[in-house]
Write a protein that holds these residues in place. Structure first.
Motif, PDB file in Angstrom:
ATOM      1  N   GLY A  57       0.811  -1.215   0.000  1.00 36.73           N
ATOM      2  CA  GLY A  57       0.000   0.000   0.000  1.00 36.73           C
ATOM      3  C   GLY A  57       0.837   1.253   0.000  1.00 36.73           C
ATOM      4  N   THR A  58       0.292   2.300  -0.561  1.00 36.32           N
ATOM      5  CA  THR A  58       0.931   3.614  -0.542  1.00 36.32           C
ATOM      6  C   THR A  58       0.020   4.598   0.179  1.00 36.32           C
ATOM      7  OG1 THR A  58      -0.035   4.112  -2.719  1.00 36.32           O
ATOM      8  CG2 THR A  58       2.195   3.221  -2.679  1.00 36.32           C
ATOM      9  N   GLU A  59       0.623   5.576   0.826  1.00 35.77           N
ATOM     10  CA  GLU A  59      -0.135   6.568   1.574  1.00 35.77           C
ATOM     11  C   GLU A  59      -1.024   7.405   0.657  1.00 35.77           C
ATOM     12  OE1 GLU A  59       2.403   9.058   3.840  1.00 35.77           O
ATOM     13  OE2 GLU A  59       2.994   7.495   5.245  1.00 35.77           O
ATOM     14  N   VAL A  60      -2.221   7.696   1.134  1.00 30.68           N
ATOM     15  CA  VAL A  60      -3.107   8.640   0.465  1.00 30.68           C
ATOM     16  C   VAL A  60      -3.703   9.555   1.528  1.00 30.68           C
ATOM     17  CG1 VAL A  60      -3.686   7.149  -1.490  1.00 30.68           C
ATOM     18  CG2 VAL A  60      -5.048   7.009   0.597  1.00 30.68           C
ATOM     19  N   GLY A  61      -4.194  10.708   1.103  1.00 33.84           N
ATOM     20  CA  GLY A  61      -4.768  11.654   2.057  1.00 33.84           C
ATOM     21  C   GLY A  61      -3.794  12.766   2.365  1.00 33.84           C
ATOM     22  N   GLY A  62      -4.315  13.812   2.959  1.00 34.16           N
ATOM     23  CA  GLY A  62      -3.512  14.986   3.275  1.00 34.16           C
ATOM     24  C   GLY A  62      -2.782  14.879   4.588  1.00 34.16           C
ATOM     25  N   PRO A  63      -2.307  16.012   5.097  1.00 34.26           N
ATOM     26  CA  PRO A  63      -1.586  16.037   6.372  1.00 34.26           C
ATOM     27  C   PRO A  63      -2.408  15.416   7.503  1.00 34.26           C
ATOM     28  CG  PRO A  63      -1.378  18.131   5.238  1.00 34.26           C
ATOM     29  CD  PRO A  63      -2.381  17.332   4.461  1.00 34.26           C
ATOM     30  N   GLY A  64      -1.767  14.580   8.287  1.00 40.96           N
ATOM     31  CA  GLY A  64      -2.444  13.947   9.410  1.00 40.96           C
ATOM     32  C   GLY A  64      -3.130  12.648   9.087  1.00 40.96           C
ATOM     33  N   ALA A  65      -3.270  12.321   7.789  1.00 38.08           N
ATOM     34  CA  ALA A  65      -3.958  11.080   7.426  1.00 38.08           C
ATOM     35  C   ALA A  65      -3.138   9.860   7.811  1.00 38.08           C
ATOM     36  CB  ALA A  65      -4.258  11.065   5.929  1.00 38.08           C
ATOM     37  N   ASN A  66      -1.809  10.007   7.788  1.00 41.09           N
ATOM     38  CA  ASN A  66      -0.898   8.946   8.219  1.00 41.09           C
ATOM     39  C   ASN A  66       0.062   9.545   9.236  1.00 41.09           C
ATOM     40  OD1 ASN A  66      -1.248   6.440   6.194  1.00 41.09           O
ATOM     41  ND2 ASN A  66      -1.497   8.356   5.040  1.00 41.09           N
ATOM     42  N   ALA A  67      -0.181   9.274  10.492  1.00 43.43           N
ATOM     43  CA  ALA A  67       0.611   9.921  11.542  1.00 43.43           C
ATOM     44  C   ALA A  67       0.504   9.148  12.850  1.00 43.43           C
ATOM     45  CB  ALA A  67       0.144  11.359  11.754  1.00 43.43           C
ATOM     46  N   GLU A  76       5.022  12.358  11.304  1.00 45.38           N
ATOM     47  CA  GLU A  76       4.561  11.983   9.975  1.00 45.38           C
ATOM     48  C   GLU A  76       5.744  11.575   9.121  1.00 45.38           C
ATOM     49  OE1 GLU A  76       1.300  14.089   8.142  1.00 45.38           O
ATOM     50  OE2 GLU A  76       1.210  15.468   9.853  1.00 45.38           O
ATOM     51  N   CYS A  77       5.489  10.640   8.203  1.00 47.08           N
ATOM     52  CA  CYS A  77       6.554  10.067   7.381  1.00 47.08           C
ATOM     53  C   CYS A  77       6.076   9.983   5.932  1.00 47.08           C
ATOM     54  CB  CYS A  77       6.941   8.694   7.895  1.00 47.08           C
ATOM     55  SG  CYS A  77       7.272   8.613   9.687  1.00 47.08           S
ATOM     56  N   PRO A  78       6.041  11.106   5.235  1.00 48.72           N
ATOM     57  CA  PRO A  78       5.522  11.121   3.860  1.00 48.72           C
ATOM     58  C   PRO A  78       6.283  10.161   2.943  1.00 48.72           C
ATOM     59  CG  PRO A  78       5.818  13.352   4.696  1.00 48.72           C
ATOM     60  CD  PRO A  78       6.472  12.442   5.684  1.00 48.72           C
ATOM     61  N   GLY A  79       5.534   9.434   2.127  1.00 48.39           N
ATOM     62  CA  GLY A  79       6.158   8.500   1.196  1.00 48.39           C
ATOM     63  C   GLY A  79       6.374   7.112   1.755  1.00 48.39           C
ATOM     64  N   SER A  80       5.963   6.872   2.988  1.00 55.04           N
ATOM     65  CA  SER A  80       6.089   5.531   3.561  1.00 55.04           C
ATOM     66  C   SER A  80       5.152   4.558   2.852  1.00 55.04           C
ATOM     67  CB  SER A  80       5.779   5.556   5.057  1.00 55.04           C
ATOM     68  OG  SER A  80       6.711   6.357   5.751  1.00 55.04           O
ATOM     69  N   ILE A  81       5.480   3.284   2.933  1.00 52.81           N
ATOM     70  CA  ILE A  81       4.642   2.261   2.330  1.00 52.81           C
ATOM     71  C   ILE A  81       4.084   1.334   3.403  1.00 52.81           C
ATOM     72  CG2 ILE A  81       5.938   2.332   0.166  1.00 52.81           C
ATOM     73  CD1 ILE A  81       7.204  -0.357   1.026  1.00 52.81           C
ATOM     74  N   TYR A  82       3.073   0.554   3.024  1.00 51.77           N
ATOM     75  CA  TYR A  82       2.491  -0.451   3.912  1.00 51.77           C
ATOM     76  C   TYR A  82       2.600  -1.820   3.241  1.00 51.77           C
ATOM     77  CZ  TYR A  82       0.129   3.296   6.563  1.00 51.77           C
ATOM     78  OH  TYR A  82      -0.164   4.407   7.333  1.00 51.77           O
ATOM     79  N   THR A 103      -2.854  -8.136   8.267  1.00 50.82           N
ATOM     80  CA  THR A 103      -2.018  -7.066   8.796  1.00 50.82           C
ATOM     81  C   THR A 103      -1.910  -5.935   7.768  1.00 50.82           C
ATOM     82  OG1 THR A 103       0.084  -7.894   7.909  1.00 50.82           O
ATOM     83  CG2 THR A 103      -0.645  -8.769  10.028  1.00 50.82           C
ATOM     84  N   LEU A 104      -1.611  -4.760   8.253  1.00 50.80           N
ATOM     85  CA  LEU A 104      -1.279  -3.616   7.404  1.00 50.80           C
ATOM     86  C   LEU A 104      -0.187  -2.868   8.158  1.00 50.80           C
ATOM     87  CD1 LEU A 104      -2.082  -2.219   4.757  1.00 50.80           C
ATOM     88  CD2 LEU A 104      -3.509  -0.683   6.108  1.00 50.80           C
ATOM     89  N   THR A 105       1.043  -3.172   7.802  1.00 46.10           N
ATOM     90  CA  THR A 105       2.181  -2.704   8.597  1.00 46.10           C
ATOM     91  C   THR A 105       2.920  -1.578   7.899  1.00 46.10           C
ATOM     92  OG1 THR A 105       2.430  -4.939   9.468  1.00 46.10           O
ATOM     93  CG2 THR A 105       4.283  -3.428   9.765  1.00 46.10           C
ATOM     94  N   PRO A 106       3.071  -0.420   8.554  1.00 43.55           N
ATOM     95  CA  PRO A 106       3.792   0.694   7.933  1.00 43.55           C
ATOM     96  C   PRO A 106       5.298   0.491   7.982  1.00 43.55           C
ATOM     97  CG  PRO A 106       3.011   1.316  10.113  1.00 43.55           C
ATOM     98  CD  PRO A 106       2.475  -0.053   9.844  1.00 43.55           C
ATOM     99  N   HIS A 107       5.961   0.941   6.917  1.00 47.33           N
ATOM    100  CA  HIS A 107       7.422   0.962   6.857  1.00 47.33           C
ATOM    101  C   HIS A 107       7.812   2.429   6.698  1.00 47.33           C
ATOM    102  CE1 HIS A 107       7.633  -3.455   6.361  1.00 47.33           C
ATOM    103  NE2 HIS A 107       6.471  -3.275   5.750  1.00 47.33           N
ATOM    104  N   PHE A 108       8.164   3.044   7.823  1.00 46.12           N
ATOM    105  CA  PHE A 108       8.333   4.491   7.866  1.00 46.12           C
ATOM    106  C   PHE A 108       9.681   4.929   7.289  1.00 46.12           C
ATOM    107  CE2 PHE A 108       5.405   3.775  11.541  1.00 46.12           C
ATOM    108  CZ  PHE A 108       4.328   4.491  11.032  1.00 46.12           C
TER     109      PHE A 108
END
Length: 241
Positions: A57-67, A76-82, A103-108
């Motif tokens: 997965g790739t991040e979508v959404g604006g500031p705060g959507a992935n944090a 926040e880690c822009p450009g991180s993948i899941y 699972t849906l695990t972030p790789h920051f």
């Protein structure tokens, strides 16, 4: 000689008829309950694919959507993948079609805290567990998200003083006691958008940022997720009843 039924006999017959009616009504109610329960179970969102898959997965959404938020600060880690795998038994096992959770695990990477200082985040084997819920509308499902860490492990965030990561200022840990929250799963073209917020995440901080603990940490996630088959090739996935 014809029998003569007195008032006592008539009352007994009426009681028997009443009991029979109650038994029939109870049986009908139980049958209806079983049908409704079966229908409710069938409405749970499940992963649908041509075969077992892993997720990317790739991040979508604006500031705060992935944090990750705690102690009044946000990381926040822009450009991180899941990535995603089966939520049970062997780590990194493929998710079978029909599974209700994974699972849906972030790789920051490239992380900063809200004051602009650089941060590294290590998941230490912790995973976000996403489970499908009831149908909201066609192609959209409710769900739940939770943070699950191996025994004795937690997510570790290290804050540094500069971009060179030369001086460690403090460490923030999160997830020793997990947390849970709501999620939404929405079918897209060949994939699924998964978003939500996990609340009630325990955390602690130490170092030059001060010391303290909290049980109000949050993890916000929003990702466009696609499937990879056992050969690592893209394959369509969706959520269905």
């Amino acid at each position: 000689m014809a029998s003569i039924r007195g008032p006592a006999n008539r009352k007994e017959e009426q009681m028997i008829l009443t009991l029979k009616s109650l038994v029939i009504a109870l049986a009908a109610a139980l049958a209806l309950g079983a049908v409704l329960a079966s229908a409710a179970w069938a409405q749970q969102g499940v992963l649908t694919s041509e075969g077992p898959v892993t997720l990317v997965g790739t991040e979508v959404g604006g500031p705060g959507a992935n944090a990750v938020t705690a102690f009044g600060a946000s990381i926040e880690c822009p450009g991180s993948i899941y990535t995603g795998h089966k939520a049970e038994v062997t780590p990194h096992e493929l998710i079978p079609s029909g599974a209700t959770k994974g699972t849906l695990t972030p790789h920051f990477k490239s992380c900063t805290e809200s004051g602009g200082l650089p941060v590294t985040v290590d998941m230490n084997g912790c995973d976000l567990i996403i489970e499908g819920g009831e149908t909201i509308e066609a192609g959209k499902y409710s769900g739940t998200g939770s943070l699950l860490c191996p025994l004795g492990k937690s997510v570790q965030a290290t804050v540094f003083s500069s971009g060179s990561h030369a001086l460690k200022l403090c460490t923030i840990s999160a997830g020793a006691q997990g947390g849970s929250g709501a999620a939404t799963l929405t079918n897209t073209a060949g994939g699924v958008k998964v978003s939500g917020t996990i609340t009630g995440v325990s955390g602690a901080k130490s170092g030059l940022c001060g010391s303290g603990s909290t049980s109000e940490g949050q993890i916000h996630f929003s990702a466009e997720v696609e499937g990879l088959n056992s050969d690592g090739e893209p394959t369509e996935i969706s959520v269905s009843d």
